[in-house]
Write an enzyme that holds these catalytic residues in place. Sequence first.
Site, PDB file in Angstrom:
ATOM      1  CE  LYS A  78      -4.038   1.853   2.512  1.00 50.30           C
ATOM      2  NZ  LYS A  78      -5.045   1.568   3.555  1.00 50.30           N
ATOM      3  CB  SER A 153      -8.236   3.576   2.459  1.00 46.02           C
ATOM      4  OG  SER A 153      -7.471   2.942   3.464  1.00 46.02           O
ATOM      5  CB  SER A 177      -8.716   0.691   5.309  1.00 46.81           C
ATOM      6  OG  SER A 177      -9.415   1.874   5.079  1.00 46.81           O
TER       7      SER A 177
HETATM    8  N1  GLN Z   1     -13.418   4.185   5.868  1.00 50.47           N
HETATM    9  C1  GLN Z   1     -12.844   4.661   7.083  1.00 50.47           C
HETATM   10  C2  GLN Z   1     -12.423   6.094   6.924  1.00 50.47           C
HETATM   11  O1  GLN Z   1     -12.689   6.655   5.922  1.00 50.47           O
HETATM   12  C3  GLN Z   1     -11.700   3.775   7.514  1.00 50.47           C
HETATM   13  C4  GLN Z   1     -10.464   3.993   6.754  1.00 50.47           C
HETATM   14  C5  GLN Z   1      -9.334   3.102   7.172  1.00 50.47           C
HETATM   15  O2  GLN Z   1      -9.513   2.082   7.822  1.00 50.47           O
HETATM   16  N2  GLN Z   1      -8.137   3.533   6.824  1.00 50.47           N
HETATM   17  O3  GLN Z   1     -11.823   6.676   7.767  1.00 50.47           O
END
Ligand code: GLN
Length: 471
Positions: A78, A153, A177
């Site tokens: 990532k 994400s 995410s």
């Molecule tokens: N969807 C969540 C957010 O927008 C979690 C994101 C994540 O786990 N990095 O913050």
Amino acid sequence: MIDLKNLTIEKAHNHLKNGDFTVTDLVNEYLNIIKEKNGDINAYIEVYDDVLEQAKIAEGKFKDGTATLMTGIPIALKDNMLRDGFIASASSKILENYKATYDSFVVKELKEQGVVFLGRTNMDEFAMGSSTETSAYGVTKNPLDTSRVPGGSSGGSVAAVAMDGALCALGSDTGGSIRQPASFCNLVGLKTTYGSVSRSGIIAMGSSLDQVGPIGKTVRDTEIIFEAINGYDKMDATSTPIELRLKPTILKKRIGIPREFLKGDGIDNDVLKNFDEACKKLKNAGYELVDVSLPLIKYSLAVYYILQPAEVSSNLARYDGIRYGYHEAGKDLLTVYTKSRGKGFGKEVRRRIILGTYILSHGYYDAYYNASVLVRKAIRKELMNAFLNVDAIITPTSPFPPFKFGEKSKNPVSMYISDIFLAPANIAGIPAISVPSGTTNEGLPLGLQIMAPFLREDILFTIGKDFEKLV
Ligand code: GLN
């Protein structure tokens, strides 16, 4: 031609060991797929230019007998994980040209074992989002249905694996995410216990919630990667010392279902139906399923959207356009800050910074931040109590299957709901895994989330493996 679709880490290892193909052969197959598909899918932002050199190092390990299960395994990283000498941008314009000056702990550990890093994958900017639509480098398409998002994400990481452009990947999970995108691409994704995998060298977002974890095609693959990356690291003040890590114990074979938590608004019927079927399958496999009452976990997402923006506003204060990152000139210091940050950060990131700054401001700190810290403690306690009676707690991974581009990006709250079942594990710090659980009538992938007590990833692997045999 290597059968990449059905390749797992153990299968690849055996082939490499037996000399059926070399690491270079394997890596070349992945590079070909990336060349063919990445233009459309956009899983990778960058394919590293030293992939074949890394393959040679791995081959050396097979020759001199120091190869491990991970040696020569092609993995996608990532874009928020530092690799010395390479760009890590968190898919933000503000870090467009930021070159890492050291290896993150996870990269260092994997490098020692001769893992081959294929490239860095697209993500929601600074890992804020559930669809990979907030990246500064374009959206990533879901390889299973290119009209839909891959989740987020860690959307690039899952898409890389789902398009057979990597055998496995690393993601990060602050509020879902890893698990949500894994379920959107029919893969396994593990959010590790907070403190089990070092955060050193991971671009910080919500520091009390962030965790690195593996993404793979099978539960066993995520287990192998977890074994390779977990460990104590003095560079992470929240890393759990080895002597405190727990040993597996005999399971009760009892799983909890937080019945009232599944009754909220916005949960698709298809998802609930699939979850009921998953419960039946586990029952047939010899698990006892019991209802557990967890009245507080429904507040996890609300608590998340206080603590996370607060931590974001403080972590992202370092991007001032002066020391490194995107810079815009201005007549005075304040103009440099506002122009650099205003143009360097995208809309969602700016929204969270503004929210977090408000939450932490004098007069509101007690009402929002401190209150959330207390609720967080209560949620953690509630879950720990529940685990006295059950090995694990299960929920669907996502309240809905993969959605179309633009469907939720205009309304942030509808996007935030994506993590309704996932935030409790981050709030409590416990490990959780998403395992493919079949599809909707339309054929869209769904996942089952399994949560376990602190440092008991072994429970997730045991139940996860049992479950994946049944799907
Ligand atoms: N969807 C969540 C957010 O927008 C979690 C994101 C994540 O786990 N990095 O913050």
